[in-house]
Design an enzyme around this catalytic site. Sequence first.
Site, PDB file in Angstrom:
ATOM      1  N   PHE A 128     -37.945 -24.192 -35.486  1.00 25.67           N
ATOM      2  CA  PHE A 128     -36.616 -23.978 -36.063  1.00 25.67           C
ATOM      3  C   PHE A 128     -35.619 -24.957 -35.439  1.00 25.67           C
ATOM      4  O   PHE A 128     -35.498 -25.034 -34.213  1.00 25.67           O
ATOM      5  CB  PHE A 128     -36.162 -22.533 -35.838  1.00 25.67           C
ATOM      6  CG  PHE A 128     -35.025 -22.148 -36.724  1.00 25.67           C
ATOM      7  CD1 PHE A 128     -35.230 -21.931 -38.073  1.00 25.67           C
ATOM      8  CD2 PHE A 128     -33.740 -22.038 -36.232  1.00 25.67           C
ATOM      9  CE1 PHE A 128     -34.177 -21.595 -38.922  1.00 25.67           C
ATOM     10  CE2 PHE A 128     -32.679 -21.703 -37.057  1.00 25.67           C
ATOM     11  CZ  PHE A 128     -32.900 -21.485 -38.411  1.00 25.67           C
ATOM     12  N   ASP A 141     -37.575 -18.388 -27.495  1.00 26.95           N
ATOM     13  CA  ASP A 141     -36.881 -17.881 -28.672  1.00 26.95           C
ATOM     14  C   ASP A 141     -37.802 -16.850 -29.334  1.00 26.95           C
ATOM     15  O   ASP A 141     -38.870 -17.194 -29.849  1.00 26.95           O
ATOM     16  CB  ASP A 141     -36.574 -19.038 -29.627  1.00 26.95           C
ATOM     17  CG  ASP A 141     -35.736 -18.609 -30.827  1.00 26.95           C
ATOM     18  OD1 ASP A 141     -35.740 -17.402 -31.156  1.00 26.95           O
ATOM     19  OD2 ASP A 141     -35.118 -19.482 -31.456  1.00 26.95           O
ATOM     20  N   TYR A 157     -31.087  -9.695 -36.699  1.00 21.66           N
ATOM     21  CA  TYR A 157     -30.996  -9.384 -38.126  1.00 21.66           C
ATOM     22  C   TYR A 157     -32.301  -9.551 -38.885  1.00 21.66           C
ATOM     23  O   TYR A 157     -32.339  -9.381 -40.104  1.00 21.66           O
ATOM     24  CB  TYR A 157     -29.888 -10.197 -38.798  1.00 21.66           C
ATOM     25  CG  TYR A 157     -29.926 -11.694 -38.603  1.00 21.66           C
ATOM     26  CD1 TYR A 157     -30.778 -12.496 -39.338  1.00 21.66           C
ATOM     27  CD2 TYR A 157     -29.078 -12.306 -37.690  1.00 21.66           C
ATOM     28  CE1 TYR A 157     -30.803 -13.861 -39.172  1.00 21.66           C
ATOM     29  CE2 TYR A 157     -29.079 -13.671 -37.508  1.00 21.66           C
ATOM     30  CZ  TYR A 157     -29.952 -14.453 -38.251  1.00 21.66           C
ATOM     31  OH  TYR A 157     -29.974 -15.814 -38.071  1.00 21.66           O
TER      32      TYR A 157
END
Length: 405
Positions: free
Chosen positions: A123, A192, A217
């Site tokens: 990412f 992460d 989320y």
Amino acid sequence: MTTLDEVRGWDAADPLGAFRARFRLPEGVIYLDGNSLGALPHATAARMRDAIEREWGDALVRSWNDAGWVEAPARVGAKIARLIGAEADEVIVANSTTVDLFKLAIAAAGLRDGAIVAERDNFPTDSYVGSAAAALIGRAFRAVPAGESARALTADVAVAILTHVDYRTAVRHDMAALNGAARASDTKIVWDLSHSVGAVPLDLHRDGVELAVGCGYKYLNGGPGAPAFLYVARHLQSRIASPIAGWWSHAAPFDFAADYRAAPGIARFAAGTPPMLGLLALESGVDLMLEADPHMLWAKSIRLYDLFAERLAQRCPDLAIVSPADAGRRGSHISIAHPNALAIVRALTARGVIGDFRTPDIARFGLTPLYLSFTDIWNAVETLADVMDRAEWRDPRFSQGGVVT
């Protein structure tokens, strides 16, 4: 070969099946994008109404004390700690994943000289942060392929930013092995966990993790833009300092002292006033996750994946799965590579099967055991097969325009 009757039997016997009714899931939709934005728990909607109408509307500023708002970042952090194999005083909810990652990268770099490394193909925020942090403090920055992470942990590297589960392919790093390599070179890894927490088994203590951040989320169902969390192992908390010295991380914030004095423990990694509505929504999602047995969640994730892969091989043999078949090497999503992946995802979405697209050619489908059924997976693959058989992805509505999120 698995039959539809067998699949329906699995759903009837699913020990997690009752959780589905606790989410708001639109009729006629199969939601396979919970690894991007988790579904809405019914309890969250009720919690938000209470927070807005009673705590904010009626009690006003008194709710910082009377409703426990002041304690919420540490309280919710302590709950998340139970999901990741950490102690209650090692996790706090603060800021976004990006900001938390920046804080820990700079803090870890302060322990010794050396370069900052991040994965080139994972990412992009992680490498954006790593590059910017390195430039800010005058360090070298290296972007390395994810498959070369172990070789990149050399003695001249102070900090490595690694994503536990690859957001495209679901490939999962061997966390314990990489932490062992990092200790040998005196490198601090900032993990992460955004595609891990709430999805795959985590035990940060067992695996030797010292620093980590994670998203609120996705699998934690905290709502769009939910605040993130950060983890600092207890033995490091007094040795490193956050580069963002906000009043909320002061040792005595309500003294309003002119000079900054960092709070003890994990509280020093807070910054500004916490976003209370988002934080309380996240707490509802975390509370729901804590009710589920994590071993059952992972066992169901494996079965969801295996069913998807089996049905795909039977109905769409030309589509290539790029996620690892070995459950120990992957996260909780399944990805397919196809030159027209974007159009395929759009065509599926038009049919009520919501996945997502990731460049350059990945159709990605999240496997969220709390609210997905085995019948959902069966029907999703049937829809995908029909889309491919009818070549619906060739429709100009699906092959042109911007990307899907």
